[in-house]
Design a protein around this motif. Structure first.
Motif, short mmCIF file in Angstrom:
data_model
loop_
_atom_site.label_atom_id
_atom_site.label_comp_id
_atom_site.label_asym_id
_atom_site.label_seq_id
_atom_site.Cartn_x
_atom_site.Cartn_y
_atom_site.Cartn_z
N LYS A 236 -6.31 -0.69 17.23
CA LYS A 236 -6.26 0.12 16.00
C LYS A 236 -7.02 1.43 16.14
O LYS A 236 -6.58 2.47 15.66
CB LYS A 236 -6.81 -0.68 14.83
N ALA A 237 -8.17 1.40 16.83
CA ALA A 237 -8.99 2.61 16.99
C ALA A 237 -8.24 3.71 17.72
O ALA A 237 -8.58 4.89 17.58
CB ALA A 237 -10.29 2.27 17.72
N LYS A 238 -7.22 3.35 18.51
CA LYS A 238 -6.43 4.35 19.22
C LYS A 238 -5.34 4.97 18.36
O LYS A 238 -4.74 5.98 18.73
CB LYS A 238 -5.79 3.72 20.46
N VAL A 239 -5.07 4.36 17.20
CA VAL A 239 -3.99 4.82 16.32
C VAL A 239 -4.53 5.50 15.07
O VAL A 239 -4.01 6.53 14.64
CB VAL A 239 -3.07 3.64 15.94
N VAL A 240 -5.57 4.91 14.48
CA VAL A 240 -6.13 5.43 13.24
C VAL A 240 -7.38 6.25 13.58
O VAL A 240 -8.35 5.70 14.11
CB VAL A 240 -6.50 4.28 12.28
N PRO A 241 -7.38 7.54 13.31
CA PRO A 241 -8.52 8.37 13.69
C PRO A 241 -9.76 8.07 12.89
O PRO A 241 -9.69 7.50 11.79
CB PRO A 241 -8.01 9.80 13.41
N ARG A 248 -8.17 6.69 3.12
CA ARG A 248 -7.54 5.45 2.66
C ARG A 248 -8.02 5.10 1.25
O ARG A 248 -7.24 4.66 0.42
CB ARG A 248 -7.88 4.34 3.65
N ARG A 249 -9.32 5.32 0.96
CA ARG A 249 -9.84 5.02 -0.38
C ARG A 249 -9.21 5.92 -1.44
O ARG A 249 -8.99 5.52 -2.57
CB ARG A 249 -11.37 5.17 -0.40
N ARG A 250 -8.89 7.16 -1.06
CA ARG A 250 -8.30 8.09 -2.02
C ARG A 250 -6.80 7.86 -2.21
O ARG A 250 -6.26 8.13 -3.27
CB ARG A 250 -8.53 9.54 -1.55
N HIS A 251 -6.13 7.42 -1.17
CA HIS A 251 -4.66 7.34 -1.20
C HIS A 251 -4.16 5.94 -0.85
O HIS A 251 -3.14 5.78 -0.20
CB HIS A 251 -4.06 8.36 -0.21
N GLY A 252 -4.87 4.90 -1.29
CA GLY A 252 -4.45 3.54 -1.00
C GLY A 252 -3.06 3.27 -1.55
O GLY A 252 -2.70 3.71 -2.64
N THR A 253 -2.27 2.54 -0.80
CA THR A 253 -0.88 2.28 -1.18
C THR A 253 -0.69 0.81 -1.53
O THR A 253 -1.49 -0.06 -1.18
CB THR A 253 0.08 2.66 -0.05
N ARG A 254 0.41 0.54 -2.21
CA ARG A 254 0.81 -0.82 -2.56
C ARG A 254 2.15 -1.07 -1.88
O ARG A 254 3.11 -0.33 -2.12
CB ARG A 254 0.92 -0.96 -4.08
N ILE A 255 2.22 -2.08 -1.04
CA ILE A 255 3.43 -2.27 -0.24
C ILE A 255 3.98 -3.68 -0.41
O ILE A 255 3.25 -4.64 -0.60
CB ILE A 255 3.20 -1.96 1.25
N TYR A 256 5.30 -3.73 -0.35
CA TYR A 256 6.01 -5.00 -0.33
C TYR A 256 6.72 -5.11 1.01
O TYR A 256 7.46 -4.20 1.41
CB TYR A 256 7.04 -5.09 -1.47
N ILE A 257 6.52 -6.22 1.71
CA ILE A 257 7.15 -6.43 3.01
C ILE A 257 8.51 -7.09 2.79
O ILE A 257 8.58 -8.26 2.42
CB ILE A 257 6.28 -7.32 3.92
N SER A 258 9.56 -6.34 2.99
CA SER A 258 10.91 -6.85 2.75
C SER A 258 11.39 -7.68 3.93
O SER A 258 11.16 -7.33 5.09
CB SER A 258 11.88 -5.69 2.51
N ARG A 259 12.11 -8.76 3.60
CA ARG A 259 12.76 -9.58 4.64
C ARG A 259 14.28 -9.55 4.47
O ARG A 259 14.99 -10.42 4.99
CB ARG A 259 12.25 -11.02 4.57
N ALA A 292 2.79 1.58 16.15
CA ALA A 292 1.74 2.46 15.58
C ALA A 292 1.99 2.72 14.11
O ALA A 292 1.04 2.80 13.32
CB ALA A 292 1.68 3.76 16.37
N GLU A 293 3.24 2.88 13.71
CA GLU A 293 3.56 3.12 12.30
C GLU A 293 3.17 1.93 11.43
O GLU A 293 2.71 2.08 10.29
CB GLU A 293 5.04 3.43 12.14
N GLN A 294 3.34 0.72 11.96
CA GLN A 294 2.92 -0.46 11.21
C GLN A 294 1.41 -0.49 11.04
O GLN A 294 0.89 -0.83 9.97
CB GLN A 294 3.41 -1.73 11.92
N ILE A 295 0.68 -0.13 12.10
CA ILE A 295 -0.78 -0.09 12.00
C ILE A 295 -1.21 0.88 10.91
O ILE A 295 -2.05 0.56 10.06
CB ILE A 295 -1.40 0.31 13.35
N ARG A 296 -0.63 2.09 10.89
CA ARG A 296 -1.01 3.09 9.89
C ARG A 296 -0.65 2.64 8.48
O ARG A 296 -1.43 2.81 7.53
CB ARG A 296 -0.33 4.42 10.21
N ALA A 297 0.54 2.08 8.32
CA ALA A 297 0.99 1.67 6.99
C ALA A 297 0.08 0.60 6.39
O ALA A 297 -0.30 0.67 5.22
CB ALA A 297 2.43 1.16 7.06
#
Length: 372
Positions: A236-241, A248-259, A292-297
């Motif tokens: 993770k440290a290589k993907v998220v600066p 993240r605290r300012r722009h936290g997101t709410r996600i649903y994992i679709s199947r 990497a996109e999954q790590i960021r999301a």
């Protein structure tokens, strides 16, 4: 057609069992029991000990207990025992690129698969020790990165590869031909693009001069704390600066994992997604995102909702505080993601559907109540 009497059929069955036992030894999990041995236990045999070059400890035994405020039923467990884990360096051993199963002569190394309980469910790989093995003539040590399902690959196989690479410089990584995208993508993200020059591809078992065998946990539903620390520090440290925690605290997101694009989806999911979108949720199809996109999301998520499935493995990348709501189909509950949530200090909730493999109205209302 000859129809046997019940007594004759029983005698024939007993005779066949006697012949099988006499020829192969006791049968366990559709295999001769004598074929599956713990390497350390079998090291007392001279013919096995001659193959052991080194045993490197990587984790001590420990008991982990999570203190959870909510009152939970017995099927959501908060305590687990983790045995010690090693890396084994073996001389002249054989390994499968598809399962990671390793063997010496006719003895399968139990540590390479985790336990007899796990191998009993591997009906499609039990024949592998009978296949012809190709001899790989290279001096460097070899470790196999087999393409397990995403949960097991992310939380078991990848950490073991990271430990092998750190312990044995120059180790070559063996993969099967045409592995899943997440395997190559994840390895490249974790080890860097230059690591591809150390990849070797094969479709058959290989016999090598120096084989690194990671020891797999016998209860894979429980992820050891050291594994999560390793993934976060080395991947993770290589993907998220650095400094992204404040963002993240300012722009936290709410996600649903679709199947909905999975073959094991729950009916009624489209309505569930629509109701969550109305209260500000984003819908993720993890199979369409890069590693990497999954790590960021998931790093940015403050609320994660999803039915039980591989996408929830990405909770490993989330940060506290985070609320997790897991949806179970009726009559199928496995607490691996509850354990993952407890390990990271998340607020974990679960909803069980009342109508089999369908997200019914009651389940939808319960999910919405849990995230409001």
């Amino acid at each position: 057609m000859t129809v046997l009497s019940e007594s004759a059929a029983k005698r024939r069955k007993q005779l066949l069992r006697f012949i099988s036992t006499d020829l192969l030894g006791p049968i366990a999990g559709k295999m001769p029991k004598s074929c599956i041995e713990s390497l350390e236990k079998a090291s007392s045999y001279a013919d096995i000990n001659a193959h052991i070059l080194d045993i490197v400890p990587v984790a001590d035994a420990r008991i982990v207990r999570h203190e959870v405020a909510a009152k939970l039923p017995p099927f959501i467990r908060t305590e687990a025992v983790f045995g010690k884990r090693n890396l084994y360096l073996l001389r002249d051993a054989t390994v499968s690129p598809h399962s990671g199963m390793a063997w010496i002569g006719n003895r399968i190394i139990e540590e390479s698969v985790g336990s007899l309980r796990r191998i009993m469910g591997w009906g499609d790989v039990l024949h592998e020790p009978l296949l012809p093995a190709r001899k790989l003539l290279i001096p460097e040590p070899v470790v196999v990165c087999h393409p397990a399902t995403y949960f097991h690959w992310l939380l078991e196989v990848l950490p073991n590869i990271l430990l092998a690479v750190a312990t044995f410089p120059g180790v070559k990584i063996v993969l099967p031909d045409n592995p899943p995208r997440y395997v190559l993508d994840g390895l490249t993200t974790a080890l860097g693009p230059e690591a591809r020059r150390d990849f070797l591809f094969t479709s058959s078992p290989i016999r090598v001069e120096r084989l690194v065998v990671p020891q797999y946990h016998n209860q894979p539903e429980f992820t050891p704390p050291q594994v999560l620390e390793l993934l976060r520090s080395e991947v993770k440290a290589k993907v998220v600066p650095q400094g992204s925690a404040e963002q993240r605290r300012r722009h936290g997101t709410r996600i649903y994992i679709s199947r909905q694009k999975s073959r094991r989806r729950l009916a009624g999911e489209a309505e569930m997604e629509e109701r969550l979108r109305e209260i500000g949720f984003s819908v993720l199809h993890c199979e369409e995102l890069s590693f990497a996109e999954q790590i960021r999301a998931f790093h940015e998520a403050e609320v994660v909702v999803g039915s039980h499935g591989a996408g929830l493995s990405n909770l490993a990348w989330c940060e506290a505080p985070c609320r997790v709501v897991e949806i179970f189909p009726k009559n199928y509950i496995l607490d691996c993601f509850a354990w993952l949530s407890f390990s990271r200090g998340f607020d974990y909730r679960y909803v069980i559907c009342d109508t089999g493999h369908r997200i019914d109205q009651g389940a939808m209302d319960a999910v919405l109540a849990a995230v409001q």
